[in-house]
Design a protein around this motif. Structure first.
Motif, PDB file in Angstrom:
ATOM      1  N   ASN A  63       0.822  -1.208   0.000  1.00  0.00           N
ATOM      2  CA  ASN A  63       0.000   0.000   0.000  1.00  0.00           C
ATOM      3  C   ASN A  63       0.856   1.259   0.000  1.00  0.00           C
ATOM      4  OD1 ASN A  63      -2.400  -1.454  -0.057  1.00  0.00           O
ATOM      5  ND2 ASN A  63      -2.485  -1.593   2.166  1.00  0.00           N
ATOM      6  N   ALA A  64       1.935   1.258   0.770  1.00  0.00           N
ATOM      7  CA  ALA A  64       2.842   2.410   0.796  1.00  0.00           C
ATOM      8  C   ALA A  64       3.506   2.606  -0.565  1.00  0.00           C
ATOM      9  CB  ALA A  64       3.899   2.226   1.888  1.00  0.00           C
ATOM     10  N   LEU A  65       3.910   1.514  -1.180  1.00  0.00           N
ATOM     11  CA  LEU A  65       4.540   1.600  -2.495  1.00  0.00           C
ATOM     12  C   LEU A  65       3.560   2.156  -3.527  1.00  0.00           C
ATOM     13  CD1 LEU A  65       7.071   0.147  -4.320  1.00  0.00           C
ATOM     14  CD2 LEU A  65       4.973  -0.903  -5.153  1.00  0.00           C
ATOM     15  N   LEU A  66       2.332   1.666  -3.507  1.00  0.00           N
ATOM     16  CA  LEU A  66       1.331   2.159  -4.456  1.00  0.00           C
ATOM     17  C   LEU A  66       1.030   3.641  -4.226  1.00  0.00           C
ATOM     18  CD1 LEU A  66      -1.082  -0.896  -4.648  1.00  0.00           C
ATOM     19  CD2 LEU A  66       0.585  -0.131  -6.364  1.00  0.00           C
ATOM     20  N   ALA A  67       1.001   4.070  -2.969  1.00  0.00           N
ATOM     21  CA  ALA A  67       0.791   5.495  -2.685  1.00  0.00           C
ATOM     22  C   ALA A  67       1.934   6.325  -3.260  1.00  0.00           C
ATOM     23  CB  ALA A  67       0.657   5.720  -1.180  1.00  0.00           C
ATOM     24  N   HIS A  68       3.160   5.834  -3.086  1.00  0.00           N
ATOM     25  CA  HIS A  68       4.330   6.538  -3.629  1.00  0.00           C
ATOM     26  C   HIS A  68       4.227   6.676  -5.144  1.00  0.00           C
ATOM     27  CE1 HIS A  68       8.462   7.469  -4.727  1.00  0.00           C
ATOM     28  NE2 HIS A  68       8.416   6.423  -5.535  1.00  0.00           N
ATOM     29  N   TRP A  69       3.968   5.558  -5.821  1.00  0.00           N
ATOM     30  CA  TRP A  69       3.916   5.603  -7.288  1.00  0.00           C
ATOM     31  C   TRP A  69       2.698   6.372  -7.789  1.00  0.00           C
ATOM     32  CZ3 TRP A  69       7.687   5.155 -10.517  1.00  0.00           C
ATOM     33  CH2 TRP A  69       8.808   4.417 -10.171  1.00  0.00           C
ATOM     34  N   TRP A  70       1.604   6.366  -7.042  1.00  0.00           N
ATOM     35  CA  TRP A  70       0.437   7.170  -7.416  1.00  0.00           C
ATOM     36  C   TRP A  70       0.827   8.645  -7.420  1.00  0.00           C
ATOM     37  CZ3 TRP A  70      -2.438  11.042  -5.137  1.00  0.00           C
ATOM     38  CH2 TRP A  70      -3.683  11.324  -5.709  1.00  0.00           C
ATOM     39  N   HIS A  71       1.526   9.066  -6.366  1.00  0.00           N
ATOM     40  CA  HIS A  71       1.976  10.465  -6.293  1.00  0.00           C
ATOM     41  C   HIS A  71       2.957  10.778  -7.420  1.00  0.00           C
ATOM     42  CE1 HIS A  71      -0.053  11.476  -2.581  1.00  0.00           C
ATOM     43  NE2 HIS A  71       0.422  10.384  -2.021  1.00  0.00           N
ATOM     44  N   MET A  72       3.854   9.852  -7.703  1.00  0.00           N
ATOM     45  CA  MET A  72       4.819  10.077  -8.786  1.00  0.00           C
ATOM     46  C   MET A  72       4.100  10.235 -10.126  1.00  0.00           C
ATOM     47  SD  MET A  72       7.823  10.308  -7.558  1.00  0.00           S
ATOM     48  CE  MET A  72       8.889  10.038  -8.955  1.00  0.00           C
ATOM     49  N   ALA A  73       3.139   9.372 -10.397  1.00  0.00           N
ATOM     50  CA  ALA A  73       2.399   9.447 -11.663  1.00  0.00           C
ATOM     51  C   ALA A  73       1.672  10.786 -11.770  1.00  0.00           C
ATOM     52  CB  ALA A  73       1.410   8.282 -11.769  1.00  0.00           C
ATOM     53  N   ARG A  74       1.071  11.202 -10.672  1.00  0.00           N
ATOM     54  CA  ARG A  74       0.346  12.478 -10.664  1.00  0.00           C
ATOM     55  C   ARG A  74       1.298  13.654 -10.867  1.00  0.00           C
ATOM     56  NH1 ARG A  74      -1.076  16.547  -7.487  1.00  0.00           N
ATOM     57  NH2 ARG A  74      -3.185  17.338  -7.561  1.00  0.00           N
ATOM     58  N   MET A  75       2.399  13.648 -10.134  1.00  0.00           N
ATOM     59  CA  MET A  75       3.361  14.748 -10.235  1.00  0.00           C
ATOM     60  C   MET A  75       3.995  14.812 -11.627  1.00  0.00           C
ATOM     61  SD  MET A  75       5.228  14.594  -6.516  1.00  0.00           S
ATOM     62  CE  MET A  75       6.346  15.963  -6.864  1.00  0.00           C
ATOM     63  N   LYS A  76       4.286  13.670 -12.206  1.00  0.00           N
ATOM     64  CA  LYS A  76       4.892  13.662 -13.539  1.00  0.00           C
ATOM     65  C   LYS A  76       3.895  14.096 -14.601  1.00  0.00           C
ATOM     66  CE  LYS A  76       8.875  10.881 -12.700  1.00  0.00           C
ATOM     67  NZ  LYS A  76       9.873  10.026 -13.319  1.00  0.00           N
ATOM     68  N   ALA A  77       2.634  13.726 -14.440  1.00  0.00           N
ATOM     69  CA  ALA A  77       1.610  14.126 -15.415  1.00  0.00           C
ATOM     70  C   ALA A  77       1.398  15.629 -15.423  1.00  0.00           C
ATOM     71  CB  ALA A  77       0.291  13.416 -15.113  1.00  0.00           C
ATOM     72  N   THR A  78       1.470  16.252 -14.249  1.00  0.00           N
ATOM     73  CA  THR A  78       1.181  17.687 -14.142  1.00  0.00           C
ATOM     74  C   THR A  78       2.408  18.569 -14.321  1.00  0.00           C
ATOM     75  OG1 THR A  78       1.497  17.684 -11.751  1.00  0.00           O
ATOM     76  CG2 THR A  78      -0.747  17.247 -12.557  1.00  0.00           C
ATOM     77  N   GLY A  79       3.596  17.952 -14.377  1.00  0.00           N
ATOM     78  CA  GLY A  79       4.829  18.736 -14.494  1.00  0.00           C
ATOM     79  C   GLY A  79       5.400  19.146 -13.151  1.00  0.00           C
ATOM     80  N   GLU A  80       4.723  18.789 -12.074  1.00  0.00           N
ATOM     81  CA  GLU A  80       5.178  19.162 -10.744  1.00  0.00           C
ATOM     82  C   GLU A  80       6.517  18.497 -10.407  1.00  0.00           C
ATOM     83  OE1 GLU A  80       3.574  19.190  -6.129  1.00  0.00           O
ATOM     84  OE2 GLU A  80       2.308  18.338  -7.695  1.00  0.00           O
ATOM     85  N   TYR A  81       6.722  17.287 -10.872  1.00  0.00           N
ATOM     86  CA  TYR A  81       7.963  16.557 -10.595  1.00  0.00           C
ATOM     87  C   TYR A  81       9.164  17.324 -11.142  1.00  0.00           C
ATOM     88  CZ  TYR A  81      11.295  12.695 -10.409  1.00  0.00           C
ATOM     89  OH  TYR A  81      12.399  11.906 -10.151  1.00  0.00           O
ATOM     90  N   GLU A  82       9.076  17.742 -12.390  1.00  0.00           N
ATOM     91  CA  GLU A  82      10.162  18.494 -13.010  1.00  0.00           C
ATOM     92  C   GLU A  82      10.377  19.828 -12.311  1.00  0.00           C
ATOM     93  OE1 GLU A  82       7.695  17.008 -14.686  1.00  0.00           O
ATOM     94  OE2 GLU A  82       8.831  15.395 -15.658  1.00  0.00           O
ATOM     95  N   ALA A  83       9.294  20.472 -11.889  1.00  0.00           N
ATOM     96  CA  ALA A  83       9.405  21.751 -11.179  1.00  0.00           C
ATOM     97  C   ALA A  83      10.146  21.576  -9.858  1.00  0.00           C
ATOM     98  CB  ALA A  83       8.015  22.346 -10.941  1.00  0.00           C
ATOM     99  N   VAL A  84       9.871  20.480  -9.153  1.00  0.00           N
ATOM    100  CA  VAL A  84      10.558  20.206  -7.887  1.00  0.00           C
ATOM    101  C   VAL A  84      12.048  19.985  -8.141  1.00  0.00           C
ATOM    102  CG1 VAL A  84      10.796  18.509  -6.019  1.00  0.00           C
ATOM    103  CG2 VAL A  84       8.533  19.337  -6.671  1.00  0.00           C
TER     104      VAL A  84
END
Length: 123
Positions: A63-84
């Motif tokens: 569950n923790a791993l899925l939460a992590h990857w869910w956040h990563m997918a969301r951040m990468k889709a919105t461009g937030e990951y690159e901004a960070v």
């Protein structure tokens, strides 16, 4: 992992990816919402977590791993990951030049981020 048939062949907008992640938090959908370059890493992490869960009879790490990857997918889709990453690189450069870098308390940043994501934290 054989989740490729679930992957959409058409290009989806960031809004469509975020909507998909909100509606479906299954491993298959999270994987499909990740950029193709990240899917191998997801597969590796997911297999390890599932093997550990099988041995320990505990799904908490999965569950923790899925939460992590869910956040990563969301951040990468919105461009937030690159901004960070860009912000981190700028701050690192400032630190290396010996400049003062103002900041906020970590608790405040985490609380704000949790609020945006609709997650409750025990701070």
């Amino acid at each position: 992992m054989t989740a490729e048939p679930h992957d959409l062949l058409s290009v989806r907008t960031p809004e469509q990816i975020v909507e998909s992640l909100q509606a479906d938090r299954t491993p298959r959908n999270i994987r499909a919402c990740l950029p193709p370059a990240d899917r191998e890493y997801f597969d590796r992490d997911y297999r390890r977590a599932m093997a550990k869960a099988t041995e320990e009879l505990d799904l908490a790490p999965v569950n923790a791993l899925l939460a992590h990857w869910w956040h990563m997918a969301r951040m990468k889709a919105t461009g937030e990951y690159e901004a960070v990453l860009e912000r981190g690189a700028r701050i690192q450069e400032q630190i290396e030049r010996g400049e003062y870098v103002p900041g906020r308390p970590l608790r405040e940043v985490l609380a704000e981020r949790a609020s945006v994501l609709g997650v409750e934290l025990d701070l």
